[in-house]
Design a protein around this motif. Structure first.
Motif, short mmCIF file in Angstrom:
data_model
loop_
_atom_site.label_atom_id
_atom_site.label_comp_id
_atom_site.label_asym_id
_atom_site.label_seq_id
_atom_site.Cartn_x
_atom_site.Cartn_y
_atom_site.Cartn_z
N CYS A 82 0.83 -1.21 0.00
CA CYS A 82 0.00 0.00 0.00
C CYS A 82 0.86 1.26 0.00
CB CYS A 82 -0.93 -0.01 1.21
SG CYS A 82 -2.18 -1.31 1.17
N GLY A 83 1.90 1.26 0.84
CA GLY A 83 2.80 2.42 0.87
C GLY A 83 3.55 2.59 -0.43
N GLY A 84 3.96 1.47 -1.04
CA GLY A 84 4.66 1.54 -2.32
C GLY A 84 3.78 2.09 -3.43
N LEU A 119 4.43 5.64 -5.41
CA LEU A 119 4.60 5.64 -6.86
C LEU A 119 3.58 6.56 -7.54
CD1 LEU A 119 5.30 1.84 -7.41
CD2 LEU A 119 6.93 3.70 -7.75
N VAL A 120 2.35 6.56 -7.03
CA VAL A 120 1.34 7.48 -7.57
C VAL A 120 1.74 8.93 -7.29
CG1 VAL A 120 -1.06 8.25 -7.35
CG2 VAL A 120 -0.53 5.80 -7.42
N LEU A 121 2.28 9.17 -6.09
CA LEU A 121 2.75 10.52 -5.76
C LEU A 121 3.86 10.95 -6.71
CD1 LEU A 121 2.67 12.96 -3.82
CD2 LEU A 121 4.33 11.74 -2.38
N LEU A 122 4.79 10.05 -7.01
CA LEU A 122 5.87 10.37 -7.95
C LEU A 122 5.33 10.63 -9.35
CD1 LEU A 122 8.52 7.75 -6.77
CD2 LEU A 122 8.84 10.23 -6.79
N ALA A 147 3.98 14.23 -9.27
CA ALA A 147 4.74 15.22 -8.48
C ALA A 147 4.92 16.51 -9.27
CB ALA A 147 6.09 14.65 -8.09
N PRO A 148 4.52 17.66 -8.71
CA PRO A 148 4.60 18.92 -9.45
C PRO A 148 5.96 19.61 -9.35
CG PRO A 148 3.47 19.28 -7.38
CD PRO A 148 3.78 17.82 -7.43
N ASN A 149 6.79 19.20 -8.37
CA ASN A 149 8.08 19.87 -8.20
C ASN A 149 9.08 18.91 -7.54
OD1 ASN A 149 7.70 20.04 -5.24
ND2 ASN A 149 6.12 21.55 -5.77
N LEU A 150 10.31 19.39 -7.41
CA LEU A 150 11.41 18.56 -6.91
C LEU A 150 11.20 18.14 -5.46
CD1 LEU A 150 14.15 17.32 -7.58
CD2 LEU A 150 15.23 19.45 -6.84
N VAL A 151 10.60 19.01 -4.65
CA VAL A 151 10.38 18.67 -3.24
C VAL A 151 9.45 17.46 -3.12
CG1 VAL A 151 9.39 19.49 -1.06
CG2 VAL A 151 10.80 21.02 -2.45
N VAL A 152 8.37 17.46 -3.90
CA VAL A 152 7.43 16.34 -3.86
C VAL A 152 8.09 15.07 -4.42
CG1 VAL A 152 5.17 15.51 -4.62
CG2 VAL A 152 5.50 17.92 -4.03
N VAL A 153 8.92 15.22 -5.44
CA VAL A 153 9.67 14.07 -5.97
C VAL A 153 10.53 13.46 -4.86
CG1 VAL A 153 11.51 13.36 -7.53
CG2 VAL A 153 9.67 14.83 -8.36
N ALA A 154 11.24 14.31 -4.11
CA ALA A 154 12.10 13.82 -3.03
C ALA A 154 11.28 13.11 -1.96
CB ALA A 154 12.88 14.98 -2.41
N ILE A 155 10.14 13.68 -1.60
CA ILE A 155 9.28 13.04 -0.60
C ILE A 155 8.77 11.70 -1.11
CG2 ILE A 155 7.08 13.24 0.63
CD1 ILE A 155 7.55 16.29 0.67
N LEU A 197 9.57 7.98 0.50
CA LEU A 197 8.47 7.11 0.92
C LEU A 197 8.52 5.77 0.18
CD1 LEU A 197 5.51 9.66 1.13
CD2 LEU A 197 6.73 8.58 3.04
N ALA A 198 8.85 5.81 -1.10
CA ALA A 198 8.96 4.56 -1.87
C ALA A 198 10.07 3.68 -1.31
CB ALA A 198 9.23 4.88 -3.35
#
Length: 318
Positions: A5-7, A11-14, A17-25, A29-30
């Motif tokens: 579930c976390g994975g 992956l959906v968040l990635l 992702a609208p910017n580099l900060v969200v990509v890093a988060i 998490l992945a």
């Protein structure tokens, strides 16, 4: 299930992702979710596999890791974009994990036999004393050094092909070398584990694997040519295949206590992931200041040979 579930969520968040900060988060998490998933699956091996089959099973786990990386890259490429690639991997994660979740039967401890939980005990449990458990400590260090040497051998291939080999298309060259390395690993990963079980020996196989891996990186150090690069990464993969399967069996054989197998194998997993983080940090100053690519690959050979020697400090495993 929590790891899946976390994975999927990460992956959906990635994917969106609208910017580099969200990509890093999303990436962090992945790593957390999927490594937790992997640690739980690995812990099933000592719970269910007899000693004489652990090398073979380690070989199949190594096979799955290698094939999984290739399939993941293929899914991402076939999806035709970043969003589609991440979503395809998320769907595949669920499909691939469903049989394990549906068919696996855990050995459940009776509540009366479970130790009481406290955060202090939980956090202290991640320190495994080298004095009380020296074989585990030496096995962990051996795994760390072998993985570090392997990571150093691969991390700068793009720049090696561009700067030293002068390959006309280094990006395509790295893709081909990665494929050669993976295929070579697949040749030995199951056979190495099976032979280790057959002869009931672990340390000699780790040592041979380290020597073979060192030979591969020394080829890269001594001969800056496309032919030498192909031979070097192939030999490196052959050695890593043997090590991947046999070392898992070795690590399981030296786990301190049965009650802590999952947690202890999580600590073992640090010896896999930490070298991937450290390899670029180690490689950059060597290439830029301390002698270039010949020195870099000589250092990689020295690191793996050190691991191949230190495995004999383990006394409880043959």
């Amino acid at each position: 299930v929590l790891g899946i579930c976390g994975g999927v969520a990460s992956l959906v968040l990635l994917a969106f992702a609208p910017n580099l900060v969200v990509v890093a988060i999303g990436w962090c998490l992945a790593q957390i979710a999927l490594n937790a998933n992997f640690a739980a699956i690995t812990a099933a091996v000592p719970d269910h596999a007899p000693h004489q089959q652990r090398g073979t099973i380690g070989g199949f786990l190594g096979l799955a890791q290698t094939v999984g990386a290739v399939v993941g890259a293929g899914l991402a490429a076939a999806a035709g974009g970043i969003v589609g690639g991440y979503l395809a991997c998320a769907v595949f994660l669920v499909i691939a994990s469903a049989p394990y979740v549906a068919m696996r039967r855990d050995l459940v401890l009776d509540p009366a036999d479970r130790p009481s939980f406290s955060w202090g005990t939980f956090l202290r449990g991640f320190w495994i004393s080298p004095r009380l458990h020296p074989d585990f400590a030496w096995a962990w260090l051996t795994r760390f050094l072998m993985n570090l040497g392997f990571a150093i051998g691969l991390v700068y291939l793009l720049f090696y092909l561009d700067d030293a080999v002068h390959h006309e298309n280094p990006e395509a060259g790295v893709f081909l070398l990665s494929a050669v390395n993976s295929l070579a690993l697949l040749v030995t990963v199951v056979a190495g584990g099976w032979l280790s079980d057959r002869f009931d020996r672990r340390r000699i196989f780790v040592t041979v694997a380290g020597v073979v891996m060192a030979a591969g990186t020394l080829s890269l150090a001594g001969f800056h040519s496309w032919t030498a690069a192909i031979i070097g990464v192939a030999v490196l993969g052959l050695g890593m295949g043997v090590f991947t399967s046999v070392d898992l069996a070795l690590m399981i054989d030296v786990l301190p206590e049965a009650i802590d197998r999952g947690k202890d194998l999580g600590v073992v997993n640090i010896a896999n992931s930490l070298p991937q983080v450290l390899a670029p940090v180690v490689a950059a100053p060597i290439v830029s200041v301390l002698g270039g690519y010949s020195t870099l690959y000589a250092v990689a050979a020295g690191v793996t040979l050190t691991g191949a020697v230190l495995v004999y400090r383990i006394k409880s495993v043959r």
